[in-house]
Design a protein around this motif. Structure first.
Motif, mmCIF file in Angstrom:
data_model
loop_
_atom_site.group_PDB
_atom_site.id
_atom_site.type_symbol
_atom_site.label_atom_id
_atom_site.label_comp_id
_atom_site.label_asym_id
_atom_site.label_seq_id
_atom_site.Cartn_x
_atom_site.Cartn_y
_atom_site.Cartn_z
ATOM 1 N N ALA A 31 18.064 14.455 23.075
ATOM 2 C CA ALA A 31 16.335 15.105 22.566
ATOM 3 C C ALA A 31 15.640 13.837 21.704
ATOM 4 O O ALA A 31 16.656 13.590 20.571
ATOM 5 C CB ALA A 31 16.057 15.972 22.851
ATOM 6 N N THR A 32 14.494 13.892 21.775
ATOM 7 C CA THR A 32 13.719 13.137 20.260
ATOM 8 C C THR A 32 13.625 14.330 19.431
ATOM 9 O O THR A 32 13.971 13.757 17.904
ATOM 10 C CB THR A 32 12.536 12.782 20.724
ATOM 11 N N TRP A 33 13.818 15.523 19.663
ATOM 12 C CA TRP A 33 13.759 16.377 18.110
ATOM 13 C C TRP A 33 15.169 16.971 17.660
ATOM 14 O O TRP A 33 15.154 17.639 16.809
ATOM 15 C CB TRP A 33 13.382 17.538 18.648
ATOM 16 N N CYS A 34 16.278 16.396 17.736
ATOM 17 C CA CYS A 34 17.925 16.949 18.080
ATOM 18 C C CYS A 34 18.611 15.568 17.024
ATOM 19 O O CYS A 34 18.918 14.741 16.978
ATOM 20 C CB CYS A 34 18.785 16.965 18.720
ATOM 21 N N ALA A 35 18.853 16.608 15.553
ATOM 22 C CA ALA A 35 18.735 15.781 14.381
ATOM 23 C C ALA A 35 20.283 15.320 14.460
ATOM 24 O O ALA A 35 20.910 14.112 14.293
ATOM 25 C CB ALA A 35 19.003 16.467 13.163
#
Length: 109
Positions: A31-35
Motif C-alpha cells: 500500500a502507498t502508506w506502508c513504510a
C-alpha cells in the motif's frame, strides 16, 4: 512502480496474469502508506530485472484491490507470495533482505 519489469496485478487481472502464468510469479502485496513496503520496493524492482523471463514479478495495491489479498489471507503488508502453476509455494511477511527474496525464488526455479 519504478521498474518497467514490475507488473501491476489487480483483482481483475490476477487470474490471467498470475494464476495462468507459464512461469513462476512473485507477488508483492503493498500500500502507498506502508513504510516497510516502500523499503522493499527497490528490492522488488531489482529482482524483477534480474529474473526477467524466468519469474514474473508484480505488485497488488491492497487498498485498490481488496478481493485478492483476502483470498490469500494477507493480513499484514508487505506480504510477498511466490506462486507456480497457480499454487502458492511460499510467502513471507515484512521487509526482508534481498537474499531472502532470492531464496524464495530459487524454490520455484
Amino acid at each position: 512502480m519504478a521498474s518497467e519489469h514490475v507488473h501491476a496485478f489487480t483483482d481483475d487481472n490476477f487470474e490471467k496474469e498470475v494464476l495462468q502464468s507459464d512461469i513462476p510469479v512473485l507477488v508483492d502485496f503493498w500500500a502507498t502508506w506502508c513504510a516497510p513496503c516502500k523499503a522493499i520496493s527497490p528490492l522488488i524492482d531489482s529482482i524483477a530485472e534480474e529474473y526477467q523471463g524466468r519469474v514474473k514479478v508484480g505488485k497488488v495495491n491492497v487498498d485498490d484491490n481488496p478481493a485478492t489479498p483476502g483470498k490469500y489471507g494477507v493480513r499484514g503488508i508487505p506480504t510477498v507470495i511466490l506462486l507456480k502453476d497457480g499454487k502458492v509455494l511460499d510467502q513471507v511477511v515484512g521487509a526482508i533482505p534481498k537474499s531472502q527474496l532470492e531464496a524464495l525464488i530459487k524454490k520455484a526455479l
